[in-house]
Structures are given as structure tokens and as C-alpha cells.
Design a protein around this motif. Structure first.
Motif, PDB file in Angstrom:
ATOM      1  N   ASP A  73       0.850  -1.192   0.000  1.00 25.32           N
ATOM      2  CA  ASP A  73       0.000   0.000   0.000  1.00 25.32           C
ATOM      3  C   ASP A  73       0.882   1.237   0.000  1.00 25.32           C
ATOM      4  OD1 ASP A  73      -2.752  -1.280   0.404  1.00 25.32           O
ATOM      5  OD2 ASP A  73      -1.611  -2.129   2.084  1.00 25.32           O
ATOM      6  N   VAL A  74       0.691   2.112  -0.977  1.00 25.57           N
ATOM      7  CA  VAL A  74       1.533   3.295  -1.134  1.00 25.57           C
ATOM      8  C   VAL A  74       0.643   4.543  -1.115  1.00 25.57           C
ATOM      9  CG1 VAL A  74       3.248   4.454  -2.578  1.00 25.57           C
ATOM     10  CG2 VAL A  74       3.170   1.945  -2.486  1.00 25.57           C
ATOM     11  N   GLU A  75       1.001   5.494  -0.248  1.00 22.35           N
ATOM     12  CA  GLU A  75       0.201   6.709  -0.094  1.00 22.35           C
ATOM     13  C   GLU A  75       1.069   7.955  -0.247  1.00 22.35           C
ATOM     14  OE1 GLU A  75      -2.914   6.153   3.314  1.00 22.35           O
ATOM     15  OE2 GLU A  75      -1.038   5.152   3.922  1.00 22.35           O
ATOM     16  N   PHE A  76       0.457   9.001  -0.783  1.00 23.36           N
ATOM     17  CA  PHE A  76       1.111  10.301  -0.917  1.00 23.36           C
ATOM     18  C   PHE A  76       0.180  11.371  -0.343  1.00 23.36           C
ATOM     19  CE2 PHE A  76       2.554   7.609  -4.374  1.00 23.36           C
ATOM     20  CZ  PHE A  76       3.927   7.736  -4.322  1.00 23.36           C
ATOM     21  N   PHE A  77       0.734  12.250   0.464  1.00 21.55           N
ATOM     22  CA  PHE A  77      -0.020  13.332   1.082  1.00 21.55           C
ATOM     23  C   PHE A  77       0.687  14.641   0.780  1.00 21.55           C
ATOM     24  CE2 PHE A  77      -0.478  15.580   5.436  1.00 21.55           C
ATOM     25  CZ  PHE A  77      -1.401  16.487   4.917  1.00 21.55           C
ATOM     26  N   ALA A  78       0.101  15.446  -0.112  1.00 15.67           N
ATOM     27  CA  ALA A  78       0.687  16.729  -0.481  1.00 15.67           C
ATOM     28  C   ALA A  78       0.289  17.753   0.573  1.00 15.67           C
ATOM     29  CB  ALA A  78       0.195  17.151  -1.862  1.00 15.67           C
TER      30      ALA A  78
END
Length: 209
Positions: free
Chosen positions: A168-173
Motif C-alpha cells: 500500500d503506497v500513499e502520498f499526502f501533499a
């Protein structure tokens, strides 16, 4: 003459039995090894499955998009995906903390935790533009699926080539901090042989290009 015929018939019968037995034995020999191989593969830890070479027995790369959902790349030979975690997403300005196992990296992890910490990505544009760029990068990689996308958040699943293990890969700008935080974690197993860290660094290189 009858004696010769009987002997020939007996010899042919013996040879026929021998060949039948040999074929049966060899068939079972190969079947046995196939069973052993399948059992080994089913019990192989996710880290080993990540390290195994890619095996493609399905259709070529494809892209399917519907709203914020997208799938890309070749499918896995097997599927040991596990259960999608319920603690993902942005909560109180943070992504989920890494578990105790070493198969996870998170840019919001304290620097003192060298096993799990990783540098965030830079943010030189708006959050939505950064997320859109990351989506393009992720969908261009094999066996990926975009699960959720918002103006400041992207969640994708990466599936290993052979056994179908899912990361599971997440990005939070985070515009307030001026960075894009990232978290990449394996669902199953213990060690990932550095796969999650290498993936983030590969995405960073493409993102900064």
C-alpha cells in the motif's frame, strides 16, 4: 512356430508393461516435483516473492480508468493480496505510522527510526498538481492500481510479479509544510528486502525529473 509366436507375444507384453510403468513413474515423478514447487511458492515469504524475476502469463499492459480508479501493468501469476488495511488515509494531518516490521517506510516517521524513516518529496507546485503528476508516474508502473485520489492525497496498490503480494503506497501533499509525505508498506510478511524504500526512491527520481 507357435513357440516363437508365444515368446514374441510374451516379450511384447513385458515390454508394453515396462513402458507403461516407466511412463507412469516418470509422470508421477514430474507431478511430484510440480506439487513440491507449488507448495514452496505458496509458502515463500513476500520478501522472496518481491525478489523473484517477473513472470508474465497474462495479457499485455493495460490502463483502465474510471473516475479516480486506474489499473496498469501486467497481472501477477498468483494472488496473495491479504486484506486492505483500514487505517490508511490522512488523519489529523498524518499518514498511518509504520508497524514494527521492517517492511514499511514513512516520511513522517522520526529521523531516529532509521529503519522506517524516509525523506518526503518536494512540493514546488499546488497540491493537486503534485498529486496529478504522481498519479501519472504510478500508473506508468507495472501492476499498480489507483484506489483513491483527492486534491492532496493519492493511494495506490502495488502488486508483486509472481505471488501477487500487495504493498500500500500513499502520498499526502501537505501545502502547509511544503512537502509531499509518502508511506509505502507491505501487507504481509516481515522483511521486504528494501523493496518499499527502493520504490519510493524510484518514484522520487521520476517526480524530480
Amino acid at each position: 512356430m507357435p513357440t516363437v509366436s508365444i515368446r514374441r507375444s510374451s516379450l511384447n507384453y513385458v515390454l508394453s508393461c515396462f513402458l507403461t510403468f516407466s511412463n507412469f513413474t516418470m509422470l508421477n515423478f514430474f507431478r511430484g516435483w510440480l506439487v513440491v514447487l507449488m507448495l514452496w511458492l505458496s509458502l515463500a515469504p513476500p520478501a522472496m516473492a518481491h525478489a523473484l524475476p517477473s513472470v508474465s502469463l497474462v495479457s499485455p499492459s493495460m490502463h483502465l480508468t474510471s473516475g479516480s480508479i486506474a489499473m496498469a501493468g501486467k497481472k501477477s501469476l498468483f494472488s496473495f493480496s491479504g486484506t486492505r488495511p483500514a487505517n490508511l488515509g490522512i488523519k489529523d494531518g498524518s499518514l498511518a505510522a509504520c508497524p514494527g516490521s521492517p517492511n514499511c517506510v514513512n516520511s513522517q516517521t522520526p529521523a531516529s527510526d532509521e529503519e522506517h524513516t524516509i525523506a518526503p518529496l518536494g512540493l514546488s507546485s499546488s497540491a493537486s498538481e503534485a498529486i496529478a503528476r504522481l498519479k501519472d508516474i504510478v500508473t506508468g508502473m507495472e501492476r499498480t492500481e489507483i484506489i483513491e485520489q483527492t486534491d492532496n492525497y493519492l493511494y495506490a496498490e502495488f502488486t508483486s510479479a509472481l505471488m501477487g503480494y500487495v504493498d500500500d503506497v500513499e502520498f499526502f501533499a501537505d501545502e502547509a509544510s511544503g512537502v509531499v509525505h509518502v508511506r509505502s508498506a507491505s501487507r504481509l510478511g516481515q522483511s521486504d528486502l528494501g523493496v518499499n524504500r527502493k520504490r519510493v526512491e524510484a518514484i522520487r527520481s521520476l517526480y524530480n525529473a
